[in-house]
Write an enzyme that holds these catalytic residues in place. Structure first.
Site, PDB file in Angstrom:
ATOM      1  CG  ASP A   1      -0.307   0.259   2.786  1.00  0.00           C
ATOM      2  OD1 ASP A   1       0.757  -0.594   2.780  1.00  0.00           O
ATOM      3  OD2 ASP A   1      -0.487   0.939   3.311  1.00  0.00           O
TER       4      ASP A   1
ATOM      5  CG  HIS B   1      -1.684  -7.593  -1.763  1.00  0.00           C
ATOM      6  ND1 HIS B   1      -2.946  -8.074  -1.935  1.00  0.00           N
ATOM      7  CD2 HIS B   1      -1.967  -6.066  -1.282  1.00  0.00           C
ATOM      8  CE1 HIS B   1      -3.849  -6.522  -2.193  1.00  0.00           C
ATOM      9  NE2 HIS B   1      -3.427  -5.922  -0.978  1.00  0.00           N
TER      10      HIS B   1
ATOM     11  CG  ASP C   1       3.266 -15.934  -6.160  1.00  0.00           C
ATOM     12  OD1 ASP C   1       3.263 -15.229  -6.156  1.00  0.00           O
ATOM     13  OD2 ASP C   1       4.056 -15.968  -7.538  1.00  0.00           O
TER      14      ASP C   1
ATOM     15  CD  GLU D   1       0.413  -5.203   2.007  1.00  0.00           C
ATOM     16  OE1 GLU D   1      -0.402  -5.739   2.899  1.00  0.00           O
ATOM     17  OE2 GLU D   1       0.713  -3.999   1.604  1.00  0.00           O
TER      18      GLU D   1
HETATM   19  O1  9MR Z   1      -4.516  -3.742   0.143  1.00  0.00           O
HETATM   20  C1  9MR Z   1      -4.247  -3.538   1.429  1.00  0.00           C
HETATM   21  C2  9MR Z   1      -3.018  -3.969   2.131  1.00  0.00           C
HETATM   22  O2  9MR Z   1      -2.265  -3.267   1.815  1.00  0.00           O
HETATM   23  C3  9MR Z   1      -3.075  -4.055   3.389  1.00  0.00           C
HETATM   24  O3  9MR Z   1      -2.719  -4.415   4.174  1.00  0.00           O
HETATM   25  C4  9MR Z   1      -4.716  -4.910   3.744  1.00  0.00           C
HETATM   26  C5  9MR Z   1      -5.101  -5.048   4.780  1.00  0.00           C
HETATM   27  O4  9MR Z   1      -5.024  -3.658   5.396  1.00  0.00           O
HETATM   28  O5  9MR Z   1      -5.401  -4.792   2.965  1.00  0.00           O
HETATM   29  C6  9MR Z   1      -5.492  -4.126   1.528  1.00  0.00           C
HETATM   30  O6  9MR Z   1      -6.712  -4.008   1.700  1.00  0.00           O
HETATM   31  C7  9MR Z   1      -7.731  -5.059   1.288  1.00  0.00           C
HETATM   32  C8  9MR Z   1      -8.723  -4.571   2.053  1.00  0.00           C
HETATM   33  O7  9MR Z   1      -8.568  -3.985   3.225  1.00  0.00           O
HETATM   34  C9  9MR Z   1     -10.107  -5.293   1.948  1.00  0.00           C
HETATM   35  N1  9MR Z   1     -10.367  -5.297   0.081  1.00  0.00           N
HETATM   36  C10 9MR Z   1      -9.601  -5.943  -0.075  1.00  0.00           C
HETATM   37  C11 9MR Z   1      -8.372  -4.599  -0.544  1.00  0.00           C
HETATM   38  C12 9MR Z   1      -7.400  -5.896  -1.118  1.00  0.00           C
HETATM   39  O8  9MR Z   1      -7.364  -5.686  -2.650  1.00  0.00           O
HETATM   40  O1  9MR Z   2       2.388  -6.754   9.097  1.00  0.00           O
HETATM   41  C1  9MR Z   2       0.417  -6.327   9.669  1.00  0.00           C
HETATM   42  C2  9MR Z   2      -0.279  -7.128  10.733  1.00  0.00           C
HETATM   43  O2  9MR Z   2       0.388  -7.849  11.969  1.00  0.00           O
HETATM   44  C3  9MR Z   2      -1.107  -7.053  11.205  1.00  0.00           C
HETATM   45  O3  9MR Z   2      -1.547  -8.452  11.590  1.00  0.00           O
HETATM   46  C4  9MR Z   2      -2.030  -6.958   9.396  1.00  0.00           C
HETATM   47  C5  9MR Z   2      -3.439  -6.662   9.906  1.00  0.00           C
HETATM   48  O4  9MR Z   2      -3.679  -5.726  10.466  1.00  0.00           O
HETATM   49  O5  9MR Z   2      -1.617  -5.433   9.152  1.00  0.00           O
HETATM   50  C6  9MR Z   2      -0.207  -5.750   8.994  1.00  0.00           C
HETATM   51  O6  9MR Z   2       0.945  -4.376   8.519  1.00  0.00           O
HETATM   52  C7  9MR Z   2      -0.054  -4.413   7.391  1.00  0.00           C
HETATM   53  C8  9MR Z   2      -0.425  -1.981   7.456  1.00  0.00           C
HETATM   54  O7  9MR Z   2      -1.089  -2.653   8.487  1.00  0.00           O
HETATM   55  C9  9MR Z   2      -0.785  -1.751   6.025  1.00  0.00           C
HETATM   56  N1  9MR Z   2       0.706  -1.612   5.158  1.00  0.00           N
HETATM   57  C10 9MR Z   2       0.657  -3.470   4.611  1.00  0.00           C
HETATM   58  C11 9MR Z   2       0.881  -4.375   5.952  1.00  0.00           C
HETATM   59  C12 9MR Z   2       1.252  -5.260   6.163  1.00  0.00           C
HETATM   60  O8  9MR Z   2       0.616  -6.442   5.367  1.00  0.00           O
END
Ligand code: 9MR
Ligand code: 9MR
Length: 601
Positions: free
Chosen positions: A215, A525, A567, A576
Site C-alpha cells: 500500500d 500484493h 502467490d 504482501e
Molecule cells: O491492499 C491492502 C493491503 O495493502 C493491506 O495490507 C491489507 C490489510 O490492511 O488490506 C488491503 O486492502 C484490502 C482491504 O483491506 C479489503 N478489500 C480488499 C483490499 C485488497 O484488494
Molecule cells: O503486519 C501487519 C500485521 O501484523 C497485521 O496482522 C495486519 C492486519 O492488521 O496488518 C499488517 O500490516 C499491514 C499494514 O496495516 C498496512 N500496510 C501493509 C501491512 C502488511 O500487510
C-alpha cells in the site's frame, strides 16, 4: 553422515558457472548473477532443475540460492523408502557427495514427514542439486565463497523502489522506472491530530519516506523498527556497508549507500514530529486504501492521524540510534536527531498511555498497540547509549525488562541488541552480565525450537502469523546477536537454517524473495508490481509468508500453517511485502555474508 567423493570434487571446479553455459540444461538463475534486472526470474525462466521432471513427485526442499563454502548445508527430503541422498554437480552431472538421510519426522505445520540431508562437508564451489531415488531432483543452487552479496544488495535496493515523493529513473530502476507520486508537501491534519497550532484540515509538508508495503501508507510504528534494523546493520557491519554500492541516486557521495537510503526515511520521520510539543503522528495515509494504481496515478488527500505514545517512543528510539550513525558524516544533523529524540521521550513521559485509536473515517493499516512498556525500554536504551546519561539507563528498569523476538509491536529485542552491541562504551551503571544473559537466553530458546523441528528450522505455532517470514528473519537476527556476544558458531548455523527456510527449505514451492531462487513469488500484493506493465515483480522483496489466518478469503491450497500461502495478488495476508519484513533479511544476509567472509580469511 556424508561420504566424500574426492575424484569428482577435483573435477567440480568453476569452469562452468551456469548449467546453460555448460550445456547441462536450464539455469536456475541464481543470485550470483548481477543485481536488479538480471537476477530476476520471469515466469518463463523459472523452470526447475535438472534430470527428472515428473511434477507429481514430491519436491526436495532446499535453499534455492545457495550456501557459503564453510556454511552448514542441509536439504529437507520428503518421506519415501529412500535412505540415501546424493549431491550432483549440475555442470558435470557427476556425484560430488552423498550421505544418509536422517530419520523421517513429522513437522506439525505441514502434511508430509521429512528427513534432513546434511552435506556441509561439500566445500567446493559450483552449482549443484540434491538427488534422491524416486523424487524429483532439487532445484539447482550454488556453493560459493560469497553467495549472499547480490541478495543483500537487492533486499536493500527494494527500499529505493519503495521511495515515496520521487521518480525512479531508469538508470537506477531499470525496467521498474516510474514517475513520481505522493509529493506529500500538502498533507492535511486529520481531526484526530488537531492542535491549537495545527487545526483540523490545516496543511503540513511531510515528504519522502518509504511506502510501508504494497500500500502507499507511511506508518511511524512500522517505519521505526524497519529503520532501526537497517541502522543496526550499518552499525554492526560497517566494513561491509562502507563498500556496498546500490546504484541509487546518492551513490558516489561520501556516505555509505545504505545510510543514504535510510536517510530518505529519516527525513520523512523527522517531519512527523509536532514541533509544538514533540509528540509524533501515528501515520500518514489516505482515508482508504487506493486501488491497484501506480503512485503517479493517485491524488487522494493524505492525512496525518493522531499523535500517540507508541509512535512517539518508536520515533525517539530511532532518532537516538540514527544520531550515532550519522554523526561521523553530519554532526549538525546528529545533534538535531538527538534533540528530537529527547523531546519525543518527554512527550511520552507526559502522555504515557495514549493508544492509537483508528478514527471512524480512516480505514488504512492500524498498527494498533496498547502495551507501551517495551517501547519505553527501547527508547530509554537508545537514548542512554547515544547520550551517556545514566537517568535513561535507570528508566530501562533492566532487572525487570525481559527479552522477546522483535516485531512492529514488540521492541524489547531491539533494546538488548543495541545495549549488547555497545557494551564496551556504556557507563558504569550498566549491568553487562545481564545484557549478555538476556541476549543468550532468548537465543537458546530459539535454538531449542529449531532442534525439535523436523525441518531443523526454529519456527513454532505462534510464529506462523501475518508476516511469518519476517518473524523467521527476526528470530535469525536474535541468533546473530548471541553469536556476537558469545562467538559460538551454533547460533550462526541456526540463523542459516532460518535463511534457508525463507529461500526454499520449506513445505511450499517457493523461495520467498522476489527475483531470487528457482521459484520466487511472481504476484506479490504490491501496487507498483501489480499496476506496472513489467511481468516480473519489483525484485528484492520478502513475501509475508504462510500462516493459517487466511483473512483475505482467497483460495488456499492448504490450511496447515506452513503451507497456507498463495502467490497471488488476492492474498494480502500471505503475499504482501513490507519494509519491516525486509529489514531483518537485510541484517541477517549481511551478517552471514560477513561471517563467512571472515571464516575464509
Ligand atoms: O491492499 C491492502 C493491503 O495493502 C493491506 O495490507 C491489507 C490489510 O490492511 O488490506 C488491503 O486492502 C484490502 C482491504 O483491506 C479489503 N478489500 C480488499 C483490499 C485488497 O484488494
Ligand atoms: O503486519 C501487519 C500485521 O501484523 C497485521 O496482522 C495486519 C492486519 O492488521 O496488518 C499488517 O500490516 C499491514 C499494514 O496495516 C498496512 N500496510 C501493509 C501491512 C502488511 O500487510
Amino acid at each position: 553422515m556424508m561420504t566424500f567423493k574426492p575424484r569428482t570434487l577435483a573435477f567440480a571446479g568453476s569452469l562452468c558457472l551456469t548449467l546453460a553455459a555448460c550445456g547441462g540444461g536450464t539455469s536456475s538463475n541464481n543470485s550470483n548473477s548481477d543485481s536488479t534486472s538480471s537476477s530476476v526470474v520471469t515466469s518463463s525462466q523459472s523452470s526447475t532443475s535438472s534430470a527428472s521432471s515428473a511434477s507429481s513427485k514430491s519436491r526436495i526442499h532446499v535453499n534455492q540460492v545457495g550456501f557459503a563454502l564453510g556454511g552448514k548445508k542441509v536439504a529437507v527430503i520428503p518421506q519415501s523408502e529412500a535412505t540415501h541422498f546424493s549431491v550432483i554437480n549440475a555442470a558435470t552431472n557427476i556425484e560430488a557427495a552423498s550421505g544418509e538421510i536422517d530419520a523421517y519426522q513429522q513437522w506439525s505445520y505441514a502434511a508430509e514427514a521429512v528427513g534432513q540431508a546434511d552435506f556441509s562437508q561439500l566445500t567446493v564451489p559450483g552449482e549443484y542439486f540434491v538427488r534422491v531415488d524416486g523424487l524429483n531432483d532439487s532445484d539447482v543452487f550454488v556453493i560459493a565463497d560469497d553467495p549472499y552479496s547480490e541478495l543483500n544488495k537487492a533486499v536493500i535496493k527494494a527500499y529505493y523502489y519503495n521511495r515515496a515523493s520521487t521518480a525512479l529513473e531508469a538508470q537506477y530502476a531499470g525496467v521498474w522506472a516510474r514517475e513520481s507520486g505522493h509529493p506529500d508537501t500538502q498533507v492535511l491534519i486529520h481531526p484526530s491530530a488537531a492542535s491549537a497550532e495545527r487545526p483540523a484540515e490545516s496543511v503540513i509538508s511531510s515528504p519522502k519516506g518509504w511506502y510501508d508495503a504494497g500500500d502507499y501508507g507511511k506508518y511511524i510504528v512500522n517505519s521505526g523498527i524497519s529503520t532501526y534494523t537497517l541502522l543496526a546493520a550499518l552499525e554492526h557491519y560497517p566494513e561491509l556497508y562502507a563498500e556496498r554500492e546500490l546504484n541509487i541516486p546518492e551513490s558516489g557521495d561520501s556516505v555509505p549507500d545504505l545510510l543514504d537510503e535510510v536517510r530518505w526515511n529519516l527525513d520523512w520521520m523527522l517531519s512527523m514530529q509536532d514541533p509544538a510539543d514533540g509528540g509524533v503522528y501515528h501515520k500518514l495515509t489516505t482515508k482508504n486504501f487506493v486501488g491497484v494504481v501506480m503512485p503517479s496515478d493517485t491524488a487522494e488527500p493524505r492525512y496525518v492521524v493522531q499523535k500517540a505514545t507508541a509512535a512517539t517512543l518508536n520515533f525517539s528510539a530511532v532518532m537516538a540510534a540514527a544520531s550515532r550513525v550519522v554523526k561521523p558524516y553530519d554532526t549538525a544533523l546528529a545533534s538535531q536527531m538527538l534533540t528530537a529524540a529527547k523531546r519525543a521521550w518527554q512527550w511520552a513521559e507526559q502522555n504515557p498511555n495514549v493508544a492509537y485509536v483508528q478514527p471512524g473515517d480512516v480505514n488504512t493499516g492500524a498498527y494498533g498497540d496498547s502495551n507501551f512498556a517495551d517501547e519505553f525500554v527501547w527508547a530509554a536504551a537508545e537514548l542512554y547509549i547515544s547520550s551517556g546519561e545514566d537517568s535513561y539507563y535507570q528508566a530501562i528498569n533492566a532487572g525487570s525488562a525481559g527479552n522477546a523476538v522483535p516485531s512492529w509491536s514488540q521492541s524489547l529485542g531491539l533494546a538488548w541488541m543495541s545495549l549488547a552491541a555497545h557494551a564496551d562504551d556504556l557507563t558504569a551503571v550498566a549491568n553487562k552480565a545481564l545484557i549478555n544473559q538476556r541476549v543468550t537466553e532468548l537465543a537458546d530458546a530459539i535454538m531449542a525450537t529449531g532442534e525439535q523441528s523436523a525441518y531443523g528450522v526454529s519456527m513454532a505455532s505462534s510464529d506462523f502469523v501475518w508476516g511469518s517470514n519476517g518473524v523467521a528473519m527476526n528470530r535469525a537476527m536474535m541468533l546473530v546477536q548471541a553469536y556476537r556476544v558469545s562467538a559460538d558458531s551454533q547460533y550462526m548455523d541456526g540463523a542459516q537454517a532460518l535463511l534457508d527456510y525463507v529461500l526454499g527449505r520449506n513445505p511450499t514451492e517457493y523461495s520467498f524473495v522476489t527475483g531470487f531462487g528457482a521459484r520466487p513469488p511472481m504476484d506479490i500484493h504490491h501496487r507498483p508490481s501489480a499496476a506496472d506493465d513489467v511481468d516480473a515483480p519489483v525484485p528484492g522483496f520478502l513475501a509475508g509468508g504462510p500462516h493459517s489466518g487466511q483473512q483475505d478469503g482467497c483460495n488456499y491450497p492448504s490450511s496447515l500453517a506452513a503451507e497456507s500461502y498463495l502467490d497471488d495478488w488476492c492474498s494480502y495476508s500471505t503475499n504482501e511485502i513490507t519494509i519491516n519484513w525486509n529489514a531483518p533479511l537485510v541484517y541477517v544476509s549481511g551478517a552471514l555474508e560477513t561471517y563467512y567472509l571472515n571464516l575464509s580469511k
